[in-house]
Design a protein around this motif. Structure first.
Motif, PDB file in Angstrom:
ATOM      1  N   HIS A  43       0.838  -1.205   0.000  1.00 40.84           N
ATOM      2  CA  HIS A  43       0.000   0.000   0.000  1.00 40.84           C
ATOM      3  C   HIS A  43       0.870   1.251   0.000  1.00 40.84           C
ATOM      4  O   HIS A  43       0.606   2.206  -0.744  1.00 40.84           O
ATOM      5  CB  HIS A  43      -0.938  -0.016   1.209  1.00 40.84           C
ATOM      6  N   HIS A  44       1.925   1.251   0.813  1.00 41.36           N
ATOM      7  CA  HIS A  44       2.833   2.404   0.851  1.00 41.36           C
ATOM      8  C   HIS A  44       3.519   2.583  -0.500  1.00 41.36           C
ATOM      9  O   HIS A  44       3.671   3.711  -0.981  1.00 41.36           O
ATOM     10  CB  HIS A  44       3.867   2.244   1.958  1.00 41.36           C
ATOM     11  N   GLU A  45       3.948   1.479  -1.117  1.00 35.66           N
ATOM     12  CA  GLU A  45       4.605   1.569  -2.426  1.00 35.66           C
ATOM     13  C   GLU A  45       3.656   2.153  -3.473  1.00 35.66           C
ATOM     14  O   GLU A  45       4.068   2.964  -4.305  1.00 35.66           O
ATOM     15  CB  GLU A  45       5.113   0.197  -2.861  1.00 35.66           C
ATOM     16  N   GLN A  46       2.390   1.767  -3.431  1.00 38.23           N
ATOM     17  CA  GLN A  46       1.408   2.325  -4.364  1.00 38.23           C
ATOM     18  C   GLN A  46       1.205   3.815  -4.116  1.00 38.23           C
ATOM     19  O   GLN A  46       1.128   4.604  -5.065  1.00 38.23           O
ATOM     20  CB  GLN A  46       0.077   1.597  -4.239  1.00 38.23           C
ATOM     21  N   GLN A  47       1.100   4.206  -2.864  1.00 39.75           N
ATOM     22  CA  GLN A  47       0.954   5.622  -2.537  1.00 39.75           C
ATOM     23  C   GLN A  47       2.172   6.407  -3.018  1.00 39.75           C
ATOM     24  O   GLN A  47       2.033   7.516  -3.548  1.00 39.75           O
ATOM     25  CB  GLN A  47       0.793   5.822  -1.032  1.00 39.75           C
ATOM     26  N   LEU A  48       3.358   5.838  -2.845  1.00 36.27           N
ATOM     27  CA  LEU A  48       4.579   6.506  -3.274  1.00 36.27           C
ATOM     28  C   LEU A  48       4.636   6.632  -4.788  1.00 36.27           C
ATOM     29  O   LEU A  48       5.027   7.686  -5.311  1.00 36.27           O
ATOM     30  CB  LEU A  48       5.797   5.740  -2.749  1.00 36.27           C
ATOM     31  N   GLN A  49       4.217   5.608  -5.524  1.00 39.67           N
ATOM     32  CA  GLN A  49       4.185   5.685  -6.985  1.00 39.67           C
ATOM     33  C   GLN A  49       3.202   6.760  -7.456  1.00 39.67           C
ATOM     34  O   GLN A  49       3.506   7.522  -8.381  1.00 39.67           O
ATOM     35  CB  GLN A  49       3.803   4.335  -7.591  1.00 39.67           C
ATOM     36  N   GLU A  50       2.043   6.828  -6.823  1.00 41.15           N
ATOM     37  CA  GLU A  50       1.055   7.852  -7.178  1.00 41.15           C
ATOM     38  C   GLU A  50       1.605   9.247  -6.880  1.00 41.15           C
ATOM     39  O   GLU A  50       1.437  10.173  -7.664  1.00 41.15           O
ATOM     40  CB  GLU A  50      -0.251   7.605  -6.408  1.00 41.15           C
ATOM     41  N   TRP A  51       2.276   9.404  -5.752  1.00 40.13           N
ATOM     42  CA  TRP A  51       2.872  10.691  -5.403  1.00 40.13           C
ATOM     43  C   TRP A  51       3.953  11.063  -6.414  1.00 40.13           C
ATOM     44  O   TRP A  51       4.045  12.221  -6.832  1.00 40.13           O
ATOM     45  CB  TRP A  51       3.458  10.649  -3.980  1.00 40.13           C
ATOM     46  N   GLU A  52       4.773  10.103  -6.818  1.00 38.86           N
ATOM     47  CA  GLU A  52       5.818  10.357  -7.831  1.00 38.86           C
ATOM     48  C   GLU A  52       5.187  10.796  -9.148  1.00 38.86           C
ATOM     49  O   GLU A  52       5.688  11.699  -9.812  1.00 38.86           O
ATOM     50  CB  GLU A  52       6.668   9.096  -8.056  1.00 38.86           C
ATOM     51  N   ARG A  53       4.085  10.159  -9.531  1.00 38.65           N
ATOM     52  CA  ARG A  53       3.385  10.535 -10.764  1.00 38.65           C
ATOM     53  C   ARG A  53       2.888  11.980 -10.678  1.00 38.65           C
ATOM     54  O   ARG A  53       3.050  12.764 -11.616  1.00 38.65           O
ATOM     55  CB  ARG A  53       2.210   9.587 -11.017  1.00 38.65           C
ATOM     56  N   ARG A  54       2.275  12.332  -9.532  1.00 35.09           N
ATOM     57  CA  ARG A  54       1.796  13.709  -9.355  1.00 35.09           C
ATOM     58  C   ARG A  54       2.963  14.701  -9.343  1.00 35.09           C
ATOM     59  O   ARG A  54       2.865  15.788  -9.898  1.00 35.09           O
ATOM     60  CB  ARG A  54       0.988  13.828  -8.064  1.00 35.09           C
ATOM     61  N   LYS A  55       4.068  14.338  -8.717  1.00 37.00           N
ATOM     62  CA  LYS A  55       5.248  15.209  -8.663  1.00 37.00           C
ATOM     63  C   LYS A  55       5.803  15.435 -10.067  1.00 37.00           C
ATOM     64  O   LYS A  55       6.113  16.571 -10.446  1.00 37.00           O
ATOM     65  CB  LYS A  55       6.322  14.600  -7.759  1.00 37.00           C
ATOM     66  N   HIS A 104      -4.882  23.883 -19.369  1.00 31.84           N
ATOM     67  CA  HIS A 104      -5.278  22.473 -19.350  1.00 31.84           C
ATOM     68  C   HIS A 104      -4.112  21.545 -19.027  1.00 31.84           C
ATOM     69  O   HIS A 104      -4.327  20.341 -18.820  1.00 31.84           O
ATOM     70  CB  HIS A 104      -5.893  22.076 -20.693  1.00 31.84           C
ATOM     71  N   LEU A 105      -2.919  22.091 -19.002  1.00 33.75           N
ATOM     72  CA  LEU A 105      -1.736  21.287 -18.714  1.00 33.75           C
ATOM     73  C   LEU A 105      -1.217  21.518 -17.286  1.00 33.75           C
ATOM     74  O   LEU A 105      -0.139  21.045 -16.948  1.00 33.75           O
ATOM     75  CB  LEU A 105      -0.616  21.610 -19.720  1.00 33.75           C
ATOM     76  N   GLN A 106      -1.978  22.213 -16.488  1.00 35.96           N
ATOM     77  CA  GLN A 106      -1.550  22.515 -15.118  1.00 35.96           C
ATOM     78  C   GLN A 106      -1.799  21.322 -14.198  1.00 35.96           C
ATOM     79  O   GLN A 106      -2.841  20.681 -14.279  1.00 35.96           O
ATOM     80  CB  GLN A 106      -2.285  23.750 -14.579  1.00 35.96           C
ATOM     81  N   GLU A 107      -0.845  21.059 -13.351  1.00 32.27           N
ATOM     82  CA  GLU A 107      -0.975  20.007 -12.335  1.00 32.27           C
ATOM     83  C   GLU A 107      -0.767  20.651 -10.967  1.00 32.27           C
ATOM     84  O   GLU A 107       0.142  21.462 -10.789  1.00 32.27           O
ATOM     85  CB  GLU A 107       0.085  18.920 -12.542  1.00 32.27           C
ATOM     86  N   PRO A 108      -1.591  20.297  -9.988  1.00 36.07           N
ATOM     87  CA  PRO A 108      -1.406  20.851  -8.643  1.00 36.07           C
ATOM     88  C   PRO A 108      -0.137  20.295  -7.995  1.00 36.07           C
ATOM     89  O   PRO A 108       0.399  19.275  -8.427  1.00 36.07           O
ATOM     90  CB  PRO A 108      -2.655  20.393  -7.889  1.00 36.07           C
ATOM     91  N   THR A 109       0.308  20.969  -6.954  1.00 37.58           N
ATOM     92  CA  THR A 109       1.493  20.473  -6.239  1.00 37.58           C
ATOM     93  C   THR A 109       1.169  19.109  -5.632  1.00 37.58           C
ATOM     94  O   THR A 109       0.043  18.864  -5.200  1.00 37.58           O
ATOM     95  CB  THR A 109       1.930  21.447  -5.128  1.00 37.58           C
ATOM     96  N   PRO A 110       2.145  18.222  -5.605  1.00 37.79           N
ATOM     97  CA  PRO A 110       1.863  16.864  -5.138  1.00 37.79           C
ATOM     98  C   PRO A 110       1.707  16.746  -3.624  1.00 37.79           C
ATOM     99  O   PRO A 110       1.214  15.739  -3.129  1.00 37.79           O
ATOM    100  CB  PRO A 110       3.081  16.069  -5.604  1.00 37.79           C
ATOM    101  N   GLY A 111       2.103  17.746  -2.894  1.00 41.77           N
ATOM    102  CA  GLY A 111       2.040  17.651  -1.436  1.00 41.77           C
ATOM    103  C   GLY A 111       3.236  16.892  -0.899  1.00 41.77           C
ATOM    104  O   GLY A 111       4.204  16.612  -1.610  1.00 41.77           O
TER     105      GLY A 111
END
Length: 154
Positions: free
Chosen positions: A39-51, A82-89
């Motif tokens: 679960h942590h690895e999945q959260q980290l991958q999602e965070w990396e994608r957002r970053k 349309h290409l803007q992404e929010p900060t990943p946190g």
């Protein structure tokens, strides 16, 4: 549990039935720890994608428009929004998971505490290892494989 490493010598049961019960508890505890790790690895991958998306959008904001015939006004007003992404946190915190020795210890304690709680007589007898049988979860509430004196190398 047959493919896993053996427990520390202090936690080896003399009776096969006890070892099987303790190993089954270890499988349950290890599965839970593995699920938390995944679960942590999945959260980290999602965070990396957002970053990565945020870094790309920040670079696009600072760069010049493409030179392939797109007007700068069209680029800035119609495409970039349309290409803007929010900060990943903040990145997800790594869970504090016990190591295999601690998992074996927890399995051992669960196995022998449940046995000792089912005993009706508190006569200070010994467990299958010759050590004292301690009764009740409150007595081990703060013990870990690192703090239990029975876990010191012999």
């Amino acid at each position: 549990p047959l493919h896993d490493p053996l427990p520390p010598p202090q936690l080896l049961s003399k009776r096969v039935e006890d070892h099987i019960q303790c190993a089954a508890e270890m499988v349950r505890l290890k599965a839970s720890a593995r699920i938390k790790t995944l679960h942590h690895e999945q959260q980290l991958q999602e965070w990396e994608r957002r970053k990565d998306g945020h870094i790309t959008s920040a670079l696009l904001n600072r760069s010049k428009p493409p030179q392939t015939g797109i007007d700068e006004e069209v680029w800035r007003s119609h495409l970039l929004p349309h290409l803007q992404e929010p900060t990943p946190g903040r990145p997800p915190e790594k869970p504090n998971l016990p190591d295999d020795t601690e998992l074996w210890y927890q399995a051992w304690m669960h196995t022998y505490e449940s046995e000792s709680e089912s005993d009706d007589v508190d006569d200070g007898s010994s467990d299958s290892e010759g050590g004292p049988v301690t009764r009740g979860p409150a007595q081990h509430a703060r013990l870990t494989s690192r703090t239990d004196p029975r876990m010191r190398p012999r």
